[in-house]
Design a protein around this motif. Structure first.
Motif, PDB file in Angstrom:
ATOM      1  N   ARG A  44      68.863  41.397  50.478  1.00  0.00           N
ATOM      2  CA  ARG A  44      69.380  41.642  51.824  1.00  0.00           C
ATOM      3  C   ARG A  44      69.884  40.292  52.323  1.00  0.00           C
ATOM      4  O   ARG A  44      69.114  39.481  52.846  1.00  0.00           O
ATOM      5  CB  ARG A  44      68.324  42.228  52.744  1.00  0.00           C
ATOM      6  CG  ARG A  44      68.875  42.530  54.142  1.00  0.00           C
ATOM      7  CD  ARG A  44      67.947  43.393  54.956  1.00  0.00           C
ATOM      8  NE  ARG A  44      68.582  43.719  56.236  1.00  0.00           N
ATOM      9  CZ  ARG A  44      68.295  44.800  56.947  1.00  0.00           C
ATOM     10  NH1 ARG A  44      67.377  45.648  56.515  1.00  0.00           N
ATOM     11  NH2 ARG A  44      68.913  45.027  58.083  1.00  0.00           N
ATOM     12  N   GLN A  45      71.176  40.070  52.144  1.00  0.00           N
ATOM     13  CA  GLN A  45      71.770  38.760  52.374  1.00  0.00           C
ATOM     14  C   GLN A  45      72.663  38.793  53.605  1.00  0.00           C
ATOM     15  O   GLN A  45      73.685  39.493  53.627  1.00  0.00           O
ATOM     16  CB  GLN A  45      72.579  38.344  51.144  1.00  0.00           C
ATOM     17  CG  GLN A  45      73.219  36.985  51.237  1.00  0.00           C
ATOM     18  CD  GLN A  45      74.049  36.673  50.008  1.00  0.00           C
ATOM     19  OE1 GLN A  45      74.697  37.541  49.455  1.00  0.00           O
ATOM     20  NE2 GLN A  45      73.996  35.423  49.583  1.00  0.00           N
ATOM     21  N   MET A  50      79.303  37.438  60.427  1.00  0.00           N
ATOM     22  CA  MET A  50      79.098  38.759  61.032  1.00  0.00           C
ATOM     23  C   MET A  50      77.622  38.940  61.370  1.00  0.00           C
ATOM     24  O   MET A  50      76.880  39.592  60.636  1.00  0.00           O
ATOM     25  CB  MET A  50      79.577  39.875  60.087  1.00  0.00           C
ATOM     26  CG  MET A  50      81.057  39.793  59.740  1.00  0.00           C
ATOM     27  SD  MET A  50      81.571  41.106  58.591  1.00  0.00           S
ATOM     28  CE  MET A  50      81.454  42.544  59.653  1.00  0.00           C
ATOM     29  N   PRO A  51      77.162  38.351  62.466  1.00  0.00           N
ATOM     30  CA  PRO A  51      75.738  38.456  62.816  1.00  0.00           C
ATOM     31  C   PRO A  51      75.262  39.902  62.853  1.00  0.00           C
ATOM     32  O   PRO A  51      75.888  40.761  63.469  1.00  0.00           O
ATOM     33  CB  PRO A  51      75.683  37.831  64.216  1.00  0.00           C
ATOM     34  CG  PRO A  51      76.872  36.930  64.279  1.00  0.00           C
ATOM     35  CD  PRO A  51      77.936  37.601  63.469  1.00  0.00           C
ATOM     36  N   GLY A  52      74.151  40.173  62.157  1.00  0.00           N
ATOM     37  CA  GLY A  52      73.607  41.517  62.108  1.00  0.00           C
ATOM     38  C   GLY A  52      74.085  42.343  60.943  1.00  0.00           C
ATOM     39  O   GLY A  52      73.601  43.461  60.736  1.00  0.00           O
ATOM     40  N   VAL A  53      75.030  41.823  60.161  1.00  0.00           N
ATOM     41  CA  VAL A  53      75.557  42.539  58.991  1.00  0.00           C
ATOM     42  C   VAL A  53      75.041  41.847  57.736  1.00  0.00           C
ATOM     43  O   VAL A  53      75.047  40.612  57.643  1.00  0.00           O
ATOM     44  CB  VAL A  53      77.097  42.568  59.007  1.00  0.00           C
ATOM     45  CG1 VAL A  53      77.646  43.151  57.710  1.00  0.00           C
ATOM     46  CG2 VAL A  53      77.595  43.369  60.202  1.00  0.00           C
ATOM     47  N   PRO A 203      86.337  37.868  58.719  1.00  0.00           N
ATOM     48  CA  PRO A 203      84.909  37.970  58.383  1.00  0.00           C
ATOM     49  C   PRO A 203      84.627  38.963  57.254  1.00  0.00           C
ATOM     50  O   PRO A 203      83.726  38.729  56.434  1.00  0.00           O
ATOM     51  CB  PRO A 203      84.281  38.424  59.708  1.00  0.00           C
ATOM     52  CG  PRO A 203      85.222  37.916  60.753  1.00  0.00           C
ATOM     53  CD  PRO A 203      86.591  38.074  60.155  1.00  0.00           C
ATOM     54  N   PHE A 204      85.377  40.079  57.202  1.00  0.00           N
ATOM     55  CA  PHE A 204      85.190  41.033  56.104  1.00  0.00           C
ATOM     56  C   PHE A 204      85.420  40.357  54.759  1.00  0.00           C
ATOM     57  O   PHE A 204      84.694  40.615  53.789  1.00  0.00           O
ATOM     58  CB  PHE A 204      86.153  42.215  56.261  1.00  0.00           C
ATOM     59  CG  PHE A 204      86.136  43.175  55.095  1.00  0.00           C
ATOM     60  CD1 PHE A 204      85.315  44.293  55.118  1.00  0.00           C
ATOM     61  CD2 PHE A 204      86.925  42.957  53.966  1.00  0.00           C
ATOM     62  CE1 PHE A 204      85.288  45.172  54.041  1.00  0.00           C
ATOM     63  CE2 PHE A 204      86.897  43.832  52.896  1.00  0.00           C
ATOM     64  CZ  PHE A 204      86.081  44.940  52.930  1.00  0.00           C
ATOM     65  N   VAL A 273      87.351  46.666  63.164  1.00  0.00           N
ATOM     66  CA  VAL A 273      87.175  45.799  62.004  1.00  0.00           C
ATOM     67  C   VAL A 273      86.307  44.577  62.298  1.00  0.00           C
ATOM     68  O   VAL A 273      85.904  44.307  63.436  1.00  0.00           O
ATOM     69  CB  VAL A 273      88.542  45.360  61.443  1.00  0.00           C
ATOM     70  CG1 VAL A 273      89.357  46.566  61.021  1.00  0.00           C
ATOM     71  CG2 VAL A 273      89.316  44.498  62.442  1.00  0.00           C
ATOM     72  N   SER A 274      86.085  43.804  61.244  1.00  0.00           N
ATOM     73  CA  SER A 274      85.142  42.689  61.294  1.00  0.00           C
ATOM     74  C   SER A 274      85.492  41.659  62.359  1.00  0.00           C
ATOM     75  O   SER A 274      84.604  41.140  63.054  1.00  0.00           O
ATOM     76  CB  SER A 274      85.076  42.021  59.922  1.00  0.00           C
ATOM     77  OG  SER A 274      86.359  41.534  59.531  1.00  0.00           O
ATOM     78  N   GLY A 275      86.772  41.320  62.489  1.00  0.00           N
ATOM     79  CA  GLY A 275      87.153  40.327  63.489  1.00  0.00           C
ATOM     80  C   GLY A 275      86.875  40.788  64.903  1.00  0.00           C
ATOM     81  O   GLY A 275      86.456  39.996  65.769  1.00  0.00           O
ATOM     82  N   GLU A 276      87.098  42.071  65.159  1.00  0.00           N
ATOM     83  CA  GLU A 276      86.793  42.634  66.476  1.00  0.00           C
ATOM     84  C   GLU A 276      85.287  42.554  66.750  1.00  0.00           C
ATOM     85  O   GLU A 276      84.860  42.228  67.865  1.00  0.00           O
ATOM     86  CB  GLU A 276      87.283  44.083  66.535  1.00  0.00           C
ATOM     87  CG  GLU A 276      88.788  44.238  66.341  1.00  0.00           C
ATOM     88  CD  GLU A 276      89.191  45.690  66.176  1.00  0.00           C
ATOM     89  OE1 GLU A 276      89.343  46.374  67.198  1.00  0.00           O
ATOM     90  OE2 GLU A 276      89.360  46.137  65.016  1.00  0.00           O
TER      91      GLU A 276
END
Length: 327
Positions: A44-45, A50-53, A203-204, A273-276
């Motif tokens: 679990r990395q 992306m805080p929380g992902v 970030p994705f 998406v990730s940036g949002e």
């Protein structure tokens, strides 16, 4: 009729009346949770941008998905991170790759959860592009066969939905034909029909290790300047057999989503998406915005523009707020 007989504030005077006259509602059933699955065990990395992902191995992914299902979130979409990459993206259609292994495990462990699998080559190619290269150009037609092969592998492993995100011309028809030939006619195709070449994916690309090693994706992902072209892309995917069509990103392209809603009557998805996601997280950490209110307002605006379902990294947090009546 005019003021003072007409007083619009009457319709906003308290929370109960506001709920009664709300034109748009957001529910847990509208949400799809994107998740990253990687090789290994007990992994679990956290994804730094992306805080929380997190990235999950199959075993930890299963435990996380049990929590997702318990929150009422109806579906997840899986992105794979292979052990090895090569020029042909062989990991994308490896029956023992991280996504097929996860799909089989989830079908056993969380049978009520709808499972979608992203179909693309970028996470699996050593050059990071979404298809097979011919010199420095992605070869559209050579890529189609491999995308279809990957879609069949995912469907056979248990995916209810395959979601081609590559933006190759003709891939929906190729995948539909391959699924039918494999006797998988009930597998849904959720097409990334209007996927823009956006700066919001950064970030994705860290999370999926999928940044292109050279150039960019402007020759296959859509020009942010165009909306009429997006409607043509959607129409072609519908003609080829897409069951659900998507716009990506969501918030910068709400106008595109609204046009799609006006033109087409099949289910519409939007990818928040990730940036949002990361912008909201970062601004909230700095104390500049109210995290929960901005999160929910963003999701509600996507629904208001016409989305039937929203792919969002906020799915768990939003589900918890919705369960508590928060909006």
């Amino acid at each position: 009729m005019s003021f003072p007989l007409v007083r619009m504030r009457r319709l906003r005077r308290n929370e109960t009346i506001r709920r009664m006259v709300a034109e748009t509602t957001l529910g847990v059933s509208d949400l799809i949770y994107p998740m990253f699955v990687c090789p290994g065990k007990g992994v679990r990395q956290p994804v730094g941008s992306m805080p929380g992902v997190d990235r999950f191995s199959v075993d930890t992914l299963v435990e996380e998905c049990k929590q997702v299902a318990d929150l009422g979130v109806p579906a997840v979409i899986l992105f794979g991170i292979p052990e090895k990459k090569d020029a042909l993206g062989r990991g994308a259609y490896d029956k023992n790759g991280p996504v097929p292994l996860a799909l089989r495990a989830l079908r056993r462990a969380v049978p009520g959860l709808a499972l979608a699998a992203d179909v693309c080559m970028c996470e699996y190619t050593d050059h990071g592009h979404c298809g097979i290269l011919d010199k420095d150009t992605v070869h559209n037609d050579a890529t189609l066969e491999l995308l279809a092969k990957a879609a069949v592998v995912y469907a056979q492993a248990g995916a209810h939905i395959v979601a081609p995100s590559d933006m190759m011309d003709g891939r929906v028809g190729e995948i539909r034909e391959a699924l039918d030939e494999a006797e998988l006619p009930d597998t849904l195709i959720m097409s990334y029909a209007a996927k823009y070449c956006s700066a919001f994916y950064g970030p994705f690309r860290e999370a999926a290790d999928s940044a292109p090693q050279f150039g960019d994706r402007k020759t296959y992902q859509m020009d942010p300047a165009n909306v009429r072209q997006a409607l043509r892309e959607v129409a072609l995917d519908v003609e080829e057999g897409a069951d659900i069509v998507m716009v990506k990103p969501a918030l910068p392209y709400l106008d595109v989503l609204a046009h799609m809603r006006d033109e087409f009557d099949l289910p519409l998805a939007a990818y928040h998406v990730s940036g949002e996601y990361s912008m909201i997280k970062a601004a909230a950490q700095l104390g500049w915005i109210d995290h929960d209110r901005v999160m929910m307002e963003s999701l509600l605006s996507i629904k208001r523009a016409g989305a039937d379902m929203i792919l969002t990294y906020f799915a768990k947090e939003a589900a918890k707020l919705l369960a508590g009546g928060g909006k």
